[in-house]
Design an enzyme around this catalytic site. Structure first.
Site, PDB file in Angstrom:
ATOM      1  N   TYR A 103       1.027  -1.180  -0.111  1.00 40.90           N
ATOM      2  CA  TYR A 103       0.223   0.195   0.217  1.00 40.90           C
ATOM      3  C   TYR A 103       0.648   1.063   0.172  1.00 40.90           C
ATOM      4  CZ  TYR A 103      -4.076   2.741   1.492  1.00 40.90           C
ATOM      5  OH  TYR A 103      -5.110   3.526   1.491  1.00 40.90           O
ATOM      6  N   ARG A 156      -6.288  10.003 -10.817  1.00 40.76           N
ATOM      7  CA  ARG A 156      -5.612  10.647 -10.071  1.00 40.76           C
ATOM      8  C   ARG A 156      -5.244   9.600  -9.015  1.00 40.76           C
ATOM      9  NH1 ARG A 156      -5.754   9.956  -5.146  1.00 40.76           N
ATOM     10  NH2 ARG A 156      -7.573  10.939  -3.935  1.00 40.76           N
ATOM     11  N   LYS A 174      -6.082  -1.809  -2.187  1.00 46.14           N
ATOM     12  CA  LYS A 174      -7.119  -1.753  -1.372  1.00 46.14           C
ATOM     13  C   LYS A 174      -7.872  -2.922  -0.962  1.00 46.14           C
ATOM     14  CE  LYS A 174      -7.297   3.122  -1.241  1.00 46.14           C
ATOM     15  NZ  LYS A 174      -7.144   3.918  -0.289  1.00 46.14           N
ATOM     16  N   GLU A 245     -12.537   4.698  -6.328  1.00 46.46           N
ATOM     17  CA  GLU A 245     -10.978   5.196  -5.793  1.00 46.46           C
ATOM     18  C   GLU A 245     -10.547   5.920  -6.726  1.00 46.46           C
ATOM     19  OE1 GLU A 245     -10.284   3.822  -2.361  1.00 46.46           O
ATOM     20  OE2 GLU A 245      -8.882   5.440  -2.734  1.00 46.46           O
ATOM     21  N   ASP A 246      -9.877   7.025  -6.408  1.00 40.91           N
ATOM     22  CA  ASP A 246      -8.782   7.699  -7.271  1.00 40.91           C
ATOM     23  C   ASP A 246      -9.298   8.168  -8.428  1.00 40.91           C
ATOM     24  OD1 ASP A 246      -7.324   7.409  -4.785  1.00 40.91           O
ATOM     25  OD2 ASP A 246      -5.781   6.453  -5.772  1.00 40.91           O
ATOM     26  N   ASP A 268     -14.184   6.597  -1.821  1.00 38.64           N
ATOM     27  CA  ASP A 268     -13.191   6.438  -0.524  1.00 38.64           C
ATOM     28  C   ASP A 268     -12.601   7.526  -0.326  1.00 38.64           C
ATOM     29  OD1 ASP A 268     -11.718   5.158   1.616  1.00 38.64           O
ATOM     30  OD2 ASP A 268     -10.103   4.764   0.252  1.00 38.64           O
ATOM     31  N   ASP A 269     -12.116   8.227  -1.250  1.00 38.48           N
ATOM     32  CA  ASP A 269     -11.336   9.637  -1.140  1.00 38.48           C
ATOM     33  C   ASP A 269     -12.075  10.885  -0.546  1.00 38.48           C
ATOM     34  OD1 ASP A 269      -8.917   8.445  -2.496  1.00 38.48           O
ATOM     35  OD2 ASP A 269     -10.158   8.270  -4.031  1.00 38.48           O
ATOM     36  N   ASN A 417      -0.630  11.382   0.015  1.00 34.69           N
ATOM     37  CA  ASN A 417       0.350  10.266  -0.170  1.00 34.69           C
ATOM     38  C   ASN A 417       0.812  10.440  -1.745  1.00 34.69           C
ATOM     39  OD1 ASN A 417      -0.602   9.002   2.080  1.00 34.69           O
ATOM     40  ND2 ASN A 417      -2.545   8.835   0.999  1.00 34.69           N
TER      41      ASN A 417
HETATM   42  N1  LIG Z   1      -4.701   9.986   3.966  1.00 35.07           N
HETATM   43  C1  LIG Z   1      -5.813   9.636   3.275  1.00 35.07           C
HETATM   44  O1  LIG Z   1      -6.260   8.861   3.591  1.00 35.07           O
HETATM   45  C2  LIG Z   1      -6.002  10.197   1.809  1.00 35.07           C
HETATM   46  C3  LIG Z   1      -4.979  11.208   1.324  1.00 35.07           C
HETATM   47  N2  LIG Z   1      -5.474  11.703   0.128  1.00 35.07           N
HETATM   48  C4  LIG Z   1      -4.386  12.622  -0.670  1.00 35.07           C
HETATM   49  O2  LIG Z   1      -4.829  13.749  -0.740  1.00 35.07           O
HETATM   50  C5  LIG Z   1      -4.218  14.413  -1.843  1.00 35.07           C
HETATM   51  C6  LIG Z   1      -5.610  15.082  -2.851  1.00 35.07           C
HETATM   52  O3  LIG Z   1      -6.492  14.109  -3.100  1.00 35.07           O
HETATM   53  P1  LIG Z   1      -7.806  14.741  -3.783  1.00 35.07           P
HETATM   54  O4  LIG Z   1      -8.646  15.880  -2.852  1.00 35.07           O
HETATM   55  O5  LIG Z   1      -8.771  13.524  -4.009  1.00 35.07           O
HETATM   56  O6  LIG Z   1      -7.281  15.426  -5.139  1.00 35.07           O
HETATM   57  P2  LIG Z   1      -7.923  16.430  -5.978  1.00 35.07           P
HETATM   58  O7  LIG Z   1      -7.249  16.713  -7.066  1.00 35.07           O
HETATM   59  O8  LIG Z   1      -9.352  16.412  -5.920  1.00 35.07           O
HETATM   60  O9  LIG Z   1      -7.531  17.726  -4.877  1.00 35.07           O
HETATM   61  C7  LIG Z   1      -6.301  18.406  -4.698  1.00 35.07           C
HETATM   62  C8  LIG Z   1      -6.535  19.920  -4.275  1.00 35.07           C
HETATM   63  O10 LIG Z   1      -5.296  20.454  -4.211  1.00 35.07           O
HETATM   64  C9  LIG Z   1      -5.254  21.808  -4.613  1.00 35.07           C
HETATM   65  N3  LIG Z   1      -3.943  22.135  -4.632  1.00 35.07           N
HETATM   66  C10 LIG Z   1      -2.641  21.898  -5.626  1.00 35.07           C
HETATM   67  N4  LIG Z   1      -1.531  22.657  -5.391  1.00 35.07           N
HETATM   68  C11 LIG Z   1      -2.079  23.333  -4.207  1.00 35.07           C
HETATM   69  C12 LIG Z   1      -1.156  24.419  -3.534  1.00 35.07           C
HETATM   70  N5  LIG Z   1      -0.187  24.890  -3.887  1.00 35.07           N
HETATM   71  N6  LIG Z   1      -2.147  25.171  -2.500  1.00 35.07           N
HETATM   72  C13 LIG Z   1      -3.092  24.532  -2.293  1.00 35.07           C
HETATM   73  N7  LIG Z   1      -3.940  24.039  -3.168  1.00 35.07           N
HETATM   74  C14 LIG Z   1      -3.432  23.114  -3.939  1.00 35.07           C
HETATM   75  C15 LIG Z   1      -5.747  21.320  -6.032  1.00 35.07           C
HETATM   76  O11 LIG Z   1      -6.136  22.613  -6.752  1.00 35.07           O
HETATM   77  C16 LIG Z   1      -7.043  20.551  -5.688  1.00 35.07           C
HETATM   78  O12 LIG Z   1      -8.140  21.194  -5.694  1.00 35.07           O
HETATM   79  C17 LIG Z   1      -3.704  13.103  -2.436  1.00 35.07           C
HETATM   80  O13 LIG Z   1      -2.368  13.409  -2.409  1.00 35.07           O
HETATM   81  C18 LIG Z   1      -3.894  11.873  -1.856  1.00 35.07           C
HETATM   82  O14 LIG Z   1      -3.074  11.092  -1.758  1.00 35.07           O
HETATM   83  C19 LIG Z   1      -6.644  11.432  -0.326  1.00 35.07           C
HETATM   84  C20 LIG Z   1      -7.604  10.620  -0.159  1.00 35.07           C
HETATM   85  C21 LIG Z   1      -7.034   9.747   1.360  1.00 35.07           C
HETATM   86  C1  LIG Z   2      -5.183   6.718   0.690  1.00 35.20           C
HETATM   87  C2  LIG Z   2      -5.970   7.202  -0.427  1.00 35.20           C
HETATM   88  O1  LIG Z   2      -7.014   6.834  -0.792  1.00 35.20           O
HETATM   89  C3  LIG Z   2      -5.218   8.118  -1.543  1.00 35.20           C
HETATM   90  O2  LIG Z   2      -4.189   8.679  -1.047  1.00 35.20           O
HETATM   91  O3  LIG Z   2      -5.865   8.370  -2.509  1.00 35.20           O
HETATM   92 MG   LIG Z   3      -7.646   6.972  -2.694  1.00 33.67          MG
END
Ligand SMILES: NC(=O)C1=CN([C@@H]2O[C@H](COP(=O)(O)OP(=O)(O)OC[C@H]3O[C@@H](n4cnc5c(N)ncnc54)[C@H](O)[C@@H]3O)[C@@H](O)[C@H]2O)C=CC1
Ligand SMILES: CC(=O)C(=O)O
Ligand SMILES: [Mg+2]
Length: 564
Positions: A103, A156, A174, A245-246, A268-269, A417
């Site tokens: 993962y 994504r 997952k 997912e993603d 999930d996200d 991540n």
């Molecule tokens: N820890 C966890 O369980 C999870 C972590 N994530 C992580 O969160 C991140 C984002 O995922 P999503 O929201 O699905 O993607 P997304 O693409 O929907 O959102 C990311 C947002 O960040 C913004 N962004 C980019 N650069 C930026 C900056 N310099 N300043 C402010 N905002 C900025 C983008 O414009 C976008 O709106 C990924 O890296 C993903 O791995 C996502 C889901 C679960």
């Molecule tokens: C953890 C997760 O679902 C993500 O980073 O997209």
């Molecule tokens: Mg995800």
């Protein structure tokens, strides 16, 4: 060698080399003398008949001789593709060591190199060209009942962008977590990748790339294709739990809205991440002796995850007595162009819901007219900072220091991540705040040593939540995933936060407790499903039995022969 007697035997139509090639059924050297005789396996295996523990010891020895993370990932995947029972025995036994290899963070690199490291088939690839025969393709996957599907279109992948069909690494990873941590039998899971093309130039110009080499299908054609996919799933497996997912931001929320009332599904996200983050924040608030409703929460990254978490926190704060308006006033969403405010154009509908009144924040603007993170910290004095931007190092020392100056024990969550994209490292955050910050991250980080103390960094990742939700849905035969079920999952996670024994104690239970945690989450989620009227009513005892019945352990069963 005594055969597993606790469960009834399985009736198996395969024999000889073919049986050894079925990962769900292969036992390798653990086939008994009787089975070797009856299933034409004599001579195909070395003499010794081994237990799964002995096989696990050998596998671990081989695993330990490998040095790179990618080699270890490939090795574990090869065991998964030859003997799934052994794979899950290994994974559950060495969960803390192996989870980061199947993962995040390693799965990110595995997706990027998917076509290069490809070895054997797993899951389903559904091409846009195959849109009129999806039902046939689904039947090619398995003749068994499918209970949980994780589907991606690869656009994504973590914070790594478009990985095309390489995104398949994520549904595979997952679902491995569903089985290892949530007791869902791998026989009832199916990873799916929708191949609608790829906009990552580097990938489609790579001669190794195994997906469709054309730009992504977009707009109405894309949604019609996903409609066909969902219809085929509903026709074949009407009670399946489907996890999106993603998917990239333009599709993630619209797909969820389109199908959330049509079948048992969740994103999930958006929702899993919301539940785990709320659970982590509730645990952190307990530690501070405060309510969630007292916090001022700033998000950096107002995308699917950020807005999903924010909306879910609003629901929690409402449950604590605030009005929706009051709850939203405690949330600050910062994206690329600064704080979201009502005068901005081009916001998505789910972002508009969370934008601040532009008049109210007019004094916060800098010379460019935008409201950068630093200004938000100065004016709003947040107690919580959540990073979901996919941008490494976005949290700056000056910003974190200012937070620590303004509020006691700031809660800092760099959730992006894989590890290489975390908004800050826990080491930095602990140092900048002189050990004051409460930190949790999306990917695993080693404990931080600071001024003679050890600070444990919990992993705030949806993997803590979705296995329990899945188990709860299956045990209660829930027809939908409701907001109440997600809130129940968050609360259970917070209630499972370990007792504080010292400064720096972890916020969340250790990974080796996750199987138990999943059962607790399942129980509360299932009860909530009944209360919300989306599941069959059961007594507590019947529910417990249903969880036991669904719960799968990686142990070999005894086989009897049957014809196809
Ligand atoms: N820890 C966890 O369980 C999870 C972590 N994530 C992580 O969160 C991140 C984002 O995922 P999503 O929201 O699905 O993607 P997304 O693409 O929907 O959102 C990311 C947002 O960040 C913004 N962004 C980019 N650069 C930026 C900056 N310099 N300043 C402010 N905002 C900025 C983008 O414009 C976008 O709106 C990924 O890296 C993903 O791995 C996502 C889901 C679960
Ligand atoms: C953890 C997760 O679902 C993500 O980073 O997209
Ligand atoms: Mg995800």
């Amino acid at each position: 060698m005594p055969e597993a007697e606790s469960k009834r035997p399985l009736y198996i139509p395969y024999a000889g080399p073919v049986l050894l090639e079925v990962p769900l059924l292969n036992k390798g050297s653990a086939f008994t003398a009787r089975e070797r005789r009856e299933f034409n396996l004599e001579g195909l295996l070395p003499h010794c008949i081994e237990t799964i523990e002995e096989q696990r010891d050998r596998a671990y020895l081989q695993f330990s001789e490998l040095t790179s993370r990618m080699e270890k990932h490939i090795y574990l995947r090869s065991i998964q593709d030859t003997n799934e029972t052994l794979y899950y025995s290994l994974l559950t036994h060495y969960l803390e060591e192996m989870l980061p290899l199947i993962y995040t963070p390693t799965v990110g690199e595995a997706c990027q190199k998917f076509s290069q490291i490809y070895r054997r088939k797993r899951g389903l690839f559904i091409n846009y060209e195959d849109r009129d025969k999806i039902d046939r393709i689904l039947r090619n996957a398995t003749r068994k009942r499918v209970s949980v599907i994780v589907v991606t279109d690869g656009e994504r992948i973590l914070g790594l962008g478009d990985q095309g069909i390489g995104g398949m690494g994520i549904p595979i990873g997952k679902l491995a977590i569903y089985s290892a941590c949530g007791g869902i039998s791998p026989a009832n899971t199916l990873p799916i990748t929708l191949d609608v093309g790829c906009d990552n130039e580097r990938l489609i110009n790579d001669p190794m790339y195994m997906g469709k080499r054309s730009p992504r299908i977009r707009g109405e054609a894309y949604f019609e294709f996903v409609d066909k996919f969902i219809k085929a799933i509903k026709d074949l497996w009407p009670n399946v739990l489907l996890q999106f997912e993603d998917f990239a931001q333009p599709n993630a929320m619209p797909l969820l809205k389109r199908y959330r009332d049509e079948l048992c599904c969740f994103n999930d996200d958006i929702q899993g991440t919301a539940a785990v983050t709320a659970g982590t924040l509730l645990a952190a608030c307990q530690r501070k002796g405060q309510a969630l409703a007292e916090q001022r929460i700033c998000f950096v990254g107002a995308g699917s995850a950020g807005c999903g978490i924010a909306e879910h926190l609003v629901a929690h704060m409402q449950a604590e007595g605030l009005s929706a308006e009051e709850a939203k006033s405690r949330i600050f969403m910062v994206d690329k162009d600064g704080l979201l405010s009502t005068d901005m154009t081009g916001l998505r509908d789910f972002q508009e819901e969370l934008a601040r009144d532009s008049a109210e924040v007019s004094e916060w603007r800098d010379d460019s007219g935008k409201i950068p993170l630093m200004k938000v910290i100065e004016h709003a004095k947040p107690t919580v900072l959540v990073g979901v931007s996919g941008q490494f190092g976005l949290f700056k020392e000056s910003q974190i220091r200012l937070m620590a100056k303004q509020v006691s024990r700031p809660i800092i969550l760099p959730l992006s991540n894989p590890t290489t994209l975390a908004e800050a490292t826990p080491q930095d955050v602990i140092e900048w705040t002189q050990g004051e910050a409460i930190v949790a991250t999306g990917s695993p980080f080693a404990p931080v040593a600071y001024k003679g103390r050890t600070y444990h960094v919990s992993q705030c990742n949806n993997s803590y939540i979705f296995p329990g939700i899945g188990l709860g849905v299956l045990a209660s035969k829930a027809k939908r995933v409701t907001e109440g079920m997600l809130i129940a999952a968050s609360r259970t996670l917070a209630d499972s936060s370990p007792e504080v024994t010292s400064v720096g104690a972890p916020l969340l239970p250790a990974l080796d407790e996750i199987r138990n945690l999943s059962r607790l989450i399942a129980r509360r989620v299932a009860k909530q499903a009944m209360q919300d009227g989306v599941a069959r009513e059961r007594t507590d005892l019947a529910l417990e039995k249903a969880i036991d019945k669904v719960y799968w352990e990686p142990q070999y069963r005894s086989y009897q022969r049957t014809s196809l």
